[in-house]
Motif scaffolding. Structure first.
Motif, PDB file in Angstrom:
ATOM      1  N   ALA A  52       0.824  -1.209   0.000  1.00  0.00           N
ATOM      2  CA  ALA A  52       0.000   0.000   0.000  1.00  0.00           C
ATOM      3  C   ALA A  52       0.860   1.261   0.000  1.00  0.00           C
ATOM      4  O   ALA A  52       0.603   2.207  -0.759  1.00  0.00           O
ATOM      5  N   LEU A  53       1.893   1.291   0.839  1.00  0.00           N
ATOM      6  CA  LEU A  53       2.748   2.474   0.921  1.00  0.00           C
ATOM      7  C   LEU A  53       3.533   2.694  -0.361  1.00  0.00           C
ATOM      8  O   LEU A  53       3.689   3.834  -0.825  1.00  0.00           O
ATOM      9  N   ASN A  54       4.032   1.619  -0.950  1.00  0.00           N
ATOM     10  CA  ASN A  54       4.772   1.776  -2.193  1.00  0.00           C
ATOM     11  C   ASN A  54       3.907   2.346  -3.302  1.00  0.00           C
ATOM     12  O   ASN A  54       4.350   3.188  -4.090  1.00  0.00           O
ATOM     13  N   ARG A  55       2.673   1.894  -3.386  1.00  0.00           N
ATOM     14  CA  ARG A  55       1.750   2.450  -4.381  1.00  0.00           C
ATOM     15  C   ARG A  55       1.596   3.959  -4.200  1.00  0.00           C
ATOM     16  O   ARG A  55       1.618   4.726  -5.162  1.00  0.00           O
ATOM     17  N   PHE A  56       1.437   4.378  -2.951  1.00  0.00           N
ATOM     18  CA  PHE A  56       1.216   5.793  -2.665  1.00  0.00           C
ATOM     19  C   PHE A  56       2.493   6.611  -2.864  1.00  0.00           C
ATOM     20  O   PHE A  56       2.484   7.649  -3.525  1.00  0.00           O
ATOM     21  N   LEU A  57       3.589   6.123  -2.316  1.00  0.00           N
ATOM     22  CA  LEU A  57       4.838   6.876  -2.358  1.00  0.00           C
ATOM     23  C   LEU A  57       5.368   7.037  -3.779  1.00  0.00           C
ATOM     24  O   LEU A  57       5.789   8.129  -4.187  1.00  0.00           O
ATOM     25  N   ALA A  58       5.352   5.956  -4.537  1.00  0.00           N
ATOM     26  CA  ALA A  58       5.926   5.999  -5.879  1.00  0.00           C
ATOM     27  C   ALA A  58       4.966   6.598  -6.899  1.00  0.00           C
ATOM     28  O   ALA A  58       5.362   7.429  -7.719  1.00  0.00           O
ATOM     29  N   ASP A  59       3.714   6.202  -6.836  1.00  0.00           N
ATOM     30  CA  ASP A  59       2.767   6.588  -7.874  1.00  0.00           C
ATOM     31  C   ASP A  59       2.169   7.969  -7.637  1.00  0.00           C
ATOM     32  O   ASP A  59       1.887   8.699  -8.582  1.00  0.00           O
ATOM     33  N   GLN A  60       1.951   8.334  -6.372  1.00  0.00           N
ATOM     34  CA  GLN A  60       1.254   9.587  -6.102  1.00  0.00           C
ATOM     35  C   GLN A  60       2.163  10.686  -5.549  1.00  0.00           C
ATOM     36  O   GLN A  60       1.851  11.865  -5.688  1.00  0.00           O
ATOM     37  N   LEU A  61       3.285  10.321  -4.922  1.00  0.00           N
ATOM     38  CA  LEU A  61       4.206  11.340  -4.418  1.00  0.00           C
ATOM     39  C   LEU A  61       5.449  11.489  -5.283  1.00  0.00           C
ATOM     40  O   LEU A  61       6.179  12.466  -5.163  1.00  0.00           O
ATOM     41  N   GLY A  62       5.704  10.494  -6.128  1.00  0.00           N
ATOM     42  CA  GLY A  62       6.857  10.578  -7.008  1.00  0.00           C
ATOM     43  C   GLY A  62       8.180  10.251  -6.349  1.00  0.00           C
ATOM     44  O   GLY A  62       9.245  10.571  -6.884  1.00  0.00           O
ATOM     45  N   LEU A  63       8.134   9.599  -5.170  1.00  0.00           N
ATOM     46  CA  LEU A  63       9.377   9.172  -4.531  1.00  0.00           C
ATOM     47  C   LEU A  63       9.898   7.906  -5.212  1.00  0.00           C
ATOM     48  O   LEU A  63       9.175   7.227  -5.947  1.00  0.00           O
ATOM     49  N   VAL A  64      11.152   7.567  -4.936  1.00  0.00           N
ATOM     50  CA  VAL A  64      11.806   6.476  -5.659  1.00  0.00           C
ATOM     51  C   VAL A  64      12.108   5.315  -4.712  1.00  0.00           C
ATOM     52  O   VAL A  64      12.882   5.471  -3.756  1.00  0.00           O
ATOM     53  N   PRO A  65      11.519   4.136  -4.956  1.00  0.00           N
ATOM     54  CA  PRO A  65      11.766   2.993  -4.067  1.00  0.00           C
ATOM     55  C   PRO A  65      13.147   2.392  -4.307  1.00  0.00           C
ATOM     56  O   PRO A  65      13.545   2.154  -5.448  1.00  0.00           O
TER      57      PRO A  65
END
Length: 455
Positions: free
Chosen positions: A324-337
């Motif tokens: 869930a967090l990866n979806r939000f962080l990468a897709d909606q905030l533009g952070l890089v996993p």
């Protein structure tokens, strides 16, 4: 200690535990309003399990948890001669002293290994009309997430029983986050129920303050369908209900965080049910208006200061929050996993599907996934991750604070154990939970006194 001995120790022990054993499902029982767990195990099992799970975010167990839980406290005598009689007396005393709508007897390692027939003992009380069930939850069965589904199916089988009546349109059985294992389960389930009901559905939520307790469990067979909202926990329960009551189920692996995921989630539910499509769209419009208003005002800060904040992050958590967090962080905030470490030991049969989800967390973005339960191993995985010389954001646990400090990074505690937080009704899911998540995250990364603070 030689290198070989160290390796043996490393591969046969777990440091810094991030879940309980199967009898830890006593916490799931405690999360059902007016349900009481009764444990048939050794003297340390109940206190250790309730201590680990219920201190997660300092949640506390309330009416039927922690030191309140009745236990056989089996000793050498019960190991040699069996503990059925002692269990029988414990159940009698519990029924006399503790008022509950449902009693669940959980069998631990000792009872299972010596062959105590707790089913026969419990049946004596069932035949007298008491609302009591039993479940075999010896620690060797797996962790408390496995135990959670064992007790769920036991309650359905022995307490809910058979049903041949009509189904109720728009009624959904929700199977999602595991109580107390997921630090924010109370607020998260409340938000999930809110958005489903706002979209015109009725929801059996089963755990926490939003549940009506055993009344909802009795209503399980009446639901139009079951909704599994997690990567793997709940699938076996839904498959069991499909066979028992002929109920279909919808499996959505990602708990929604933020407007994009939450709106997609509601549309999938509406499409599967064949109901409420217009009401869902009206609800989405209203919620997105509110969400993007606050996001727009936040963007002024983000545009001015966001450039100075590292974009690389790692998530160390159970698979439910990790995905869930990866979806939000990468897709909606533009952070890089940079790396994802999954700590809840999902059964092998579900891992390919989980891996596939991480291969496509956003358009053109995937992340490497590691499965690890041992703290030493997790530390080594993170240390060996290339953060390109930047200070990473670690979304992890209290165990990972020293590691974040070592890497000169930031730490946000989002998974068991959260020992530096008081969590009452906080949620990070849905429309509203995502805004709370943003508040906490950017409070941490813009702190001037120290990078390693609580979330």
């Amino acid at each position: 200690m030689s290198k070989k001995v160290k390796e043996i120790v490393r591969t046969n022990s777990i440091e810094q535990v991030r879940y309980g054993c199967a009898i830890g499902a006593l916490a799931s029982v405690s999360a059902i309003p007016h349900a009481m767990p009764i444990t048939h195990c050794g003297p340390g099992c109940t206190s250790k399990q309730s201590g680990v799970l219920m201190s997660n975010g300092a949640q506390g167990g309330g009416y039927s948890a922690g030191p309140v839980i009745p236990s056989v406290n089996a000793t050498e005598k019960e190991v040699v001669f069996g503990g059925e009689e002692k269990l029988r007396e414990l159940i009698k005393g519990t029924l006399l002293i503790v008022k509950a709508d449902l009693y669940v007897v959980l069998n631990g390692c000792i009872g299972e290994l010596v062959g105590d027939d707790i089913g026969a003992v419990v049946k004596e009380f069932q035949e007298l009309g008491f609302p009591i069930v039993h479940a075999d939850t010896g620690g060797f069965k797996g962790n408390n997430l496995i135990g959670h589904e064992i007790i769920t199916k036991a309650i359905i089988d022995q307490f809910v029983g058979d049903y041949t009546g009509e189904k109720e349109e728009k009624l959904i059985n929700l199977w999602s986050e595991v109580p107390y294992q997921n630090t924010f389960w109370r607020g998260d389930l409340e938000e999930i129920k809110r958005i489903l009901e706002g979209s015109g559905f009725k929801v059996n939520v089963f755990f926490g303050t939003e549940s009506k307790g055993v009344e909802e469990w009795k209503n399980i067979p009446k639901a139009q369908f079951n909704l599994v909202l997690s990567p793997w926990v709940g699938i076996e329960t839904a498959e069991y209900l499909e066979k028992k009551y002929g109920q279909p189920f919808l499996h959505i692996s990602t708990v929604p965080i933020g407007a994009k995921e939450t709106s997609d989630f509601l549309r999938k539910v509406a499409q599967f049910s064949g109901r409420n499509k217009r009401k869902v769209e009206n609800f989405i419009k209203k919620e997105e208006k509110r969400y993007y208003y606050y996001l727009d005002t936040f963007s002024e800060f983000y545009a001015e200061y966001g450039w100075s904040v590292t974009s690389l992050y790692a998530v160390i958590s159970d698979s439910t929050y990790g995905l869930a967090l990866n979806r939000f962080l990468a897709d909606q905030l533009g952070l890089v996993p940079a790396i994802q470490v999954i700590t809840d030991n999902p059964p092998e049969k579900y891992r390919k599907q989980i891996n596939d989800e991480f291969k496509n967390i956003s358009e053109g973005i995937s992340t490497k996934v590691e499965y690890a339960e041992d703290g030493y191993t997790i530390d080594e995985i993170i240390r060996n991750t290339d953060f390109q010389g930047r200070s990473p954001i670690i979304f992890g646990t209290s165990w990972d604070r020293d590691l974040a400090k070592e890497l000169k990074g930031y730490i946000m505690e989002i998974a068991l154990p959260v020992s530096n937080e008081i969590v009452i009704d906080r949620s990070y899911v849905g429309y509203r939970g995502a805004l709370t998540f943003l508040e906490r995250l950017y409070t941490i990364v813009t702190a001037t006194d120290t990078k390693v603070i609580t979330s």
